[in-house]
Design a protein around this motif. Structure first.
Motif, PDB file in Angstrom:
ATOM      1  N   LEU A  71       0.773  -1.156  -0.112  1.00  0.00           N
ATOM      2  CA  LEU A  71       0.228   0.039   0.186  1.00  0.00           C
ATOM      3  C   LEU A  71       0.853   1.119  -0.063  1.00  0.00           C
ATOM      4  CD1 LEU A  71      -2.838  -1.196   2.421  1.00  0.00           C
ATOM      5  CD2 LEU A  71      -2.897  -1.144  -0.010  1.00  0.00           C
ATOM      6  N   GLY A  72       2.094   0.985  -0.185  1.00  0.00           N
ATOM      7  CA  GLY A  72       2.954   2.286  -0.176  1.00  0.00           C
ATOM      8  C   GLY A  72       3.280   2.968   0.949  1.00  0.00           C
ATOM      9  N   MET A  73       3.110   2.408   2.287  1.00  0.00           N
ATOM     10  CA  MET A  73       3.424   3.033   3.546  1.00  0.00           C
ATOM     11  C   MET A  73       4.200   2.302   4.448  1.00  0.00           C
ATOM     12  SD  MET A  73      -0.447   2.288   5.386  1.00  0.00           S
ATOM     13  CE  MET A  73      -1.155   3.076   3.914  1.00  0.00           C
ATOM     14  N   ALA A  74       4.730   3.053   5.355  1.00  0.00           N
ATOM     15  CA  ALA A  74       5.578   2.316   6.597  1.00  0.00           C
ATOM     16  C   ALA A  74       4.881   1.215   7.107  1.00  0.00           C
ATOM     17  CB  ALA A  74       6.109   3.452   7.577  1.00  0.00           C
ATOM     18  N   PRO A  75       5.420   0.127   7.564  1.00  0.00           N
ATOM     19  CA  PRO A  75       4.761  -1.019   8.109  1.00  0.00           C
ATOM     20  C   PRO A  75       3.950  -0.611   9.673  1.00  0.00           C
ATOM     21  CG  PRO A  75       6.921  -1.649   7.721  1.00  0.00           C
ATOM     22  CD  PRO A  75       6.743  -0.262   7.377  1.00  0.00           C
ATOM     23  N   GLU A  76       4.664   0.538  10.348  1.00  0.00           N
ATOM     24  CA  GLU A  76       3.988   1.078  11.640  1.00  0.00           C
ATOM     25  C   GLU A  76       2.868   1.606  10.956  1.00  0.00           C
ATOM     26  OE1 GLU A  76       2.984   1.758  15.282  1.00  0.00           O
ATOM     27  OE2 GLU A  76       4.242   0.344  14.444  1.00  0.00           O
ATOM     28  N   ARG A  77       2.652   2.532   9.883  1.00  0.00           N
ATOM     29  CA  ARG A  77       1.671   3.303   9.523  1.00  0.00           C
ATOM     30  C   ARG A  77       0.437   2.330   9.174  1.00  0.00           C
ATOM     31  NH1 ARG A  77      -2.440   6.200   9.694  1.00  0.00           N
ATOM     32  NH2 ARG A  77      -3.055   7.207   7.976  1.00  0.00           N
ATOM     33  N   ALA A  78       0.796   1.290   8.541  1.00  0.00           N
ATOM     34  CA  ALA A  78       0.148   0.262   8.101  1.00  0.00           C
ATOM     35  C   ALA A  78      -0.748  -0.251   9.311  1.00  0.00           C
ATOM     36  CB  ALA A  78       0.625  -1.076   7.215  1.00  0.00           C
ATOM     37  N   ARG A  79       0.011  -0.789  10.258  1.00  0.00           N
ATOM     38  CA  ARG A  79      -0.576  -1.264  11.412  1.00  0.00           C
ATOM     39  C   ARG A  79      -1.588  -0.265  12.133  1.00  0.00           C
ATOM     40  NH1 ARG A  79      -0.699  -1.155  16.649  1.00  0.00           N
ATOM     41  NH2 ARG A  79       1.201   0.639  16.582  1.00  0.00           N
ATOM     42  N   GLU A  80      -1.080   1.056  12.248  1.00  0.00           N
ATOM     43  CA  GLU A  80      -1.970   1.969  12.899  1.00  0.00           C
ATOM     44  C   GLU A  80      -3.430   2.358  12.122  1.00  0.00           C
ATOM     45  OE1 GLU A  80       0.273   5.627  12.867  1.00  0.00           O
ATOM     46  OE2 GLU A  80       1.768   4.924  14.477  1.00  0.00           O
ATOM     47  N   ARG A  81      -3.239   2.151  10.802  1.00  0.00           N
ATOM     48  CA  ARG A  81      -4.435   2.371  10.021  1.00  0.00           C
ATOM     49  C   ARG A  81      -5.339   1.383   9.932  1.00  0.00           C
ATOM     50  NH1 ARG A  81      -8.242   2.777   7.936  1.00  0.00           N
ATOM     51  NH2 ARG A  81      -8.983   3.797   6.032  1.00  0.00           N
ATOM     52  N   PHE A  82      -4.854   0.012   9.958  1.00  0.00           N
ATOM     53  CA  PHE A  82      -5.522  -1.224   9.494  1.00  0.00           C
ATOM     54  C   PHE A  82      -5.691  -2.302  10.561  1.00  0.00           C
ATOM     55  CE2 PHE A  82      -3.720   0.312   5.427  1.00  0.00           C
ATOM     56  CZ  PHE A  82      -5.116   0.611   4.765  1.00  0.00           C
ATOM     57  N   ALA A  83      -5.166  -1.857  11.879  1.00  0.00           N
ATOM     58  CA  ALA A  83      -5.126  -2.930  12.900  1.00  0.00           C
ATOM     59  C   ALA A  83      -6.831  -3.356  13.457  1.00  0.00           C
ATOM     60  CB  ALA A  83      -4.275  -2.548  14.294  1.00  0.00           C
ATOM     61  N   ALA A  84      -7.268  -2.077  13.454  1.00  0.00           N
ATOM     62  CA  ALA A  84      -8.735  -1.878  13.944  1.00  0.00           C
ATOM     63  C   ALA A  84      -9.633  -2.892  12.923  1.00  0.00           C
ATOM     64  CB  ALA A  84      -9.471  -0.577  14.010  1.00  0.00           C
ATOM     65  N   ALA A  85      -9.484  -2.800  11.731  1.00  0.00           N
ATOM     66  CA  ALA A  85     -10.266  -3.479  10.740  1.00  0.00           C
ATOM     67  C   ALA A  85      -9.957  -5.127  11.044  1.00  0.00           C
ATOM     68  CB  ALA A  85      -9.829  -3.343   9.281  1.00  0.00           C
ATOM     69  N   GLU A  86      -8.639  -5.298  11.137  1.00  0.00           N
ATOM     70  CA  GLU A  86      -8.105  -6.885  11.389  1.00  0.00           C
ATOM     71  C   GLU A  86      -9.017  -7.288  12.822  1.00  0.00           C
ATOM     72  OE1 GLU A  86      -4.394  -9.516  12.662  1.00  0.00           O
ATOM     73  OE2 GLU A  86      -4.077  -7.560  12.438  1.00  0.00           O
ATOM     74  N   GLU A  87      -8.843  -6.462  13.922  1.00  0.00           N
ATOM     75  CA  GLU A  87      -9.477  -6.859  15.275  1.00  0.00           C
ATOM     76  C   GLU A  87     -11.212  -6.940  14.891  1.00  0.00           C
ATOM     77  OE1 GLU A  87      -8.611  -3.823  18.067  1.00  0.00           O
ATOM     78  OE2 GLU A  87      -6.494  -3.980  17.705  1.00  0.00           O
ATOM     79  N   ARG A  88     -11.785  -6.202  14.143  1.00  0.00           N
ATOM     80  CA  ARG A  88     -13.117  -6.457  13.912  1.00  0.00           C
ATOM     81  C   ARG A  88     -13.377  -7.509  13.306  1.00  0.00           C
ATOM     82  NH1 ARG A  88     -12.706  -0.926  12.442  1.00  0.00           N
ATOM     83  NH2 ARG A  88     -12.975  -1.419  10.036  1.00  0.00           N
ATOM     84  N   LEU A  89     -12.576  -8.001  12.205  1.00  0.00           N
ATOM     85  CA  LEU A  89     -12.757  -9.151  11.446  1.00  0.00           C
ATOM     86  C   LEU A  89     -12.578 -10.527  12.235  1.00  0.00           C
ATOM     87  CD1 LEU A  89     -12.997 -10.709   8.926  1.00  0.00           C
ATOM     88  CD2 LEU A  89     -10.414 -10.500   8.472  1.00  0.00           C
ATOM     89  N   ARG A  90     -11.625 -10.392  13.046  1.00  0.00           N
ATOM     90  CA  ARG A  90     -11.129 -11.503  14.016  1.00  0.00           C
ATOM     91  C   ARG A  90     -12.271 -11.849  15.045  1.00  0.00           C
ATOM     92  NH1 ARG A  90      -6.514 -13.930  12.873  1.00  0.00           N
ATOM     93  NH2 ARG A  90      -4.777 -12.742  11.782  1.00  0.00           N
ATOM     94  N   ALA A  91     -12.963 -10.675  15.669  1.00  0.00           N
ATOM     95  CA  ALA A  91     -13.742 -10.659  16.815  1.00  0.00           C
ATOM     96  C   ALA A  91     -15.119 -10.905  16.154  1.00  0.00           C
ATOM     97  CB  ALA A  91     -13.658  -9.204  17.387  1.00  0.00           C
ATOM     98  N   ALA A  92     -15.374 -10.805  14.804  1.00  0.00           N
ATOM     99  CA  ALA A  92     -16.686 -10.784  14.101  1.00  0.00           C
ATOM    100  C   ALA A  92     -17.591  -9.939  14.553  1.00  0.00           C
ATOM    101  CB  ALA A  92     -17.275 -12.289  14.484  1.00  0.00           C
ATOM    102  N   ALA A  93     -16.951  -8.681  14.814  1.00  0.00           N
ATOM    103  CA  ALA A  93     -17.688  -7.433  15.115  1.00  0.00           C
ATOM    104  C   ALA A  93     -18.556  -7.012  14.057  1.00  0.00           C
ATOM    105  CB  ALA A  93     -17.252  -6.607  15.896  1.00  0.00           C
ATOM    106  N   ASP A  94     -19.722  -6.737  13.983  1.00  0.00           N
ATOM    107  CA  ASP A  94     -20.585  -5.985  12.700  1.00  0.00           C
ATOM    108  C   ASP A  94     -20.230  -4.477  12.798  1.00  0.00           C
ATOM    109  OD1 ASP A  94     -21.594  -8.432  11.731  1.00  0.00           O
ATOM    110  OD2 ASP A  94     -23.334  -8.151  12.861  1.00  0.00           O
ATOM    111  N   PRO A  95     -19.441  -3.992  11.791  1.00  0.00           N
ATOM    112  CA  PRO A  95     -19.378  -2.629  11.764  1.00  0.00           C
ATOM    113  C   PRO A  95     -20.841  -1.822  11.429  1.00  0.00           C
ATOM    114  CG  PRO A  95     -18.711  -3.476   9.500  1.00  0.00           C
ATOM    115  CD  PRO A  95     -19.084  -4.726  10.446  1.00  0.00           C
ATOM    116  N   ASP A  96     -20.575  -0.558  11.342  1.00  0.00           N
ATOM    117  CA  ASP A  96     -21.876   0.195  11.120  1.00  0.00           C
ATOM    118  C   ASP A  96     -22.544  -0.243   9.934  1.00  0.00           C
ATOM    119  OD1 ASP A  96     -23.742   2.396  10.380  1.00  0.00           O
ATOM    120  OD2 ASP A  96     -21.996   3.657  10.297  1.00  0.00           O
ATOM    121  N   PRO A  97     -23.895  -0.656   9.965  1.00  0.00           N
ATOM    122  CA  PRO A  97     -24.405  -1.079   8.922  1.00  0.00           C
ATOM    123  C   PRO A  97     -24.505  -0.167   7.606  1.00  0.00           C
ATOM    124  CG  PRO A  97     -25.851  -1.218  10.817  1.00  0.00           C
ATOM    125  CD  PRO A  97     -24.576  -0.727  11.376  1.00  0.00           C
ATOM    126  N   VAL A  98     -24.710   0.977   8.177  1.00  0.00           N
ATOM    127  CA  VAL A  98     -24.363   1.918   6.762  1.00  0.00           C
ATOM    128  C   VAL A  98     -23.282   1.652   5.976  1.00  0.00           C
ATOM    129  CG1 VAL A  98     -24.369   4.382   6.040  1.00  0.00           C
ATOM    130  CG2 VAL A  98     -25.737   3.552   8.071  1.00  0.00           C
TER     131      VAL A  98
END
Length: 127
Positions: A71-98
């Motif tokens: 994605l053309g970014m530093a690994p730390e920036r990637a973790r900061e930007r996308f870790a929450a999405a990974e957590e939601r996926l692993r936790a099976a949490a439903d995001p905003d239905p919108v």
């Protein structure tokens, strides 16, 4: 590393976001709507797709260096930007239905049906 069904669900969710992005981009080409409104919708969809793709890559075993490089970014920036999405996926949490969150539930409940729906979308929308 996640089990095969979890990897499949992650891939299906990313594919769904790609469909949404494609539909929004196509409608931006043909509508007489506001260019900025259309661009904002496409940008939000692209960000959701990037989040789903990064989360799927993590579930499949990719490291933050791999995701950052892709994605053309530093690994730390990637973790900061996308870790929450990974957590939601692993936790099976439903995001905003919108933002299309009901697909997350649909993918977990019946991945075969979602795969068939996505295959049908591809048949209806040739490149």
């Amino acid at each position: 590393m996640a089990s095969a069904p979890d990897r499949r669900v992650a891939r299906l969710l990313a594919a769904y976001e790609a469909c949404e992005l494609s539909d929004l981009a196509r409608s931006a080409v043909t509508t007489g709507g506001s260019l900025l409104d259309d661009a904002a919708q496409v940008l939000r969809a692209a960000l959701r797709y990037a989040e789903a793709a990064a989360a799927a890559a993590r579930v499949e075993g990719a490291g933050w260096d791999d995701i950052g490089a892709a994605l053309g970014m530093a690994p730390e920036r990637a973790r900061e930007r996308f870790a929450a999405a990974e957590e939601r996926l692993r936790a099976a949490a439903d995001p905003d239905p919108v933002a299309g969150g009901w697909w997350r539930h649909h993918a977990r409940r019946d991945p075969d049906e979602l795969a068939a729906d996505l295959a049908d979308w591809v048949r209806r929308n040739p490149s």
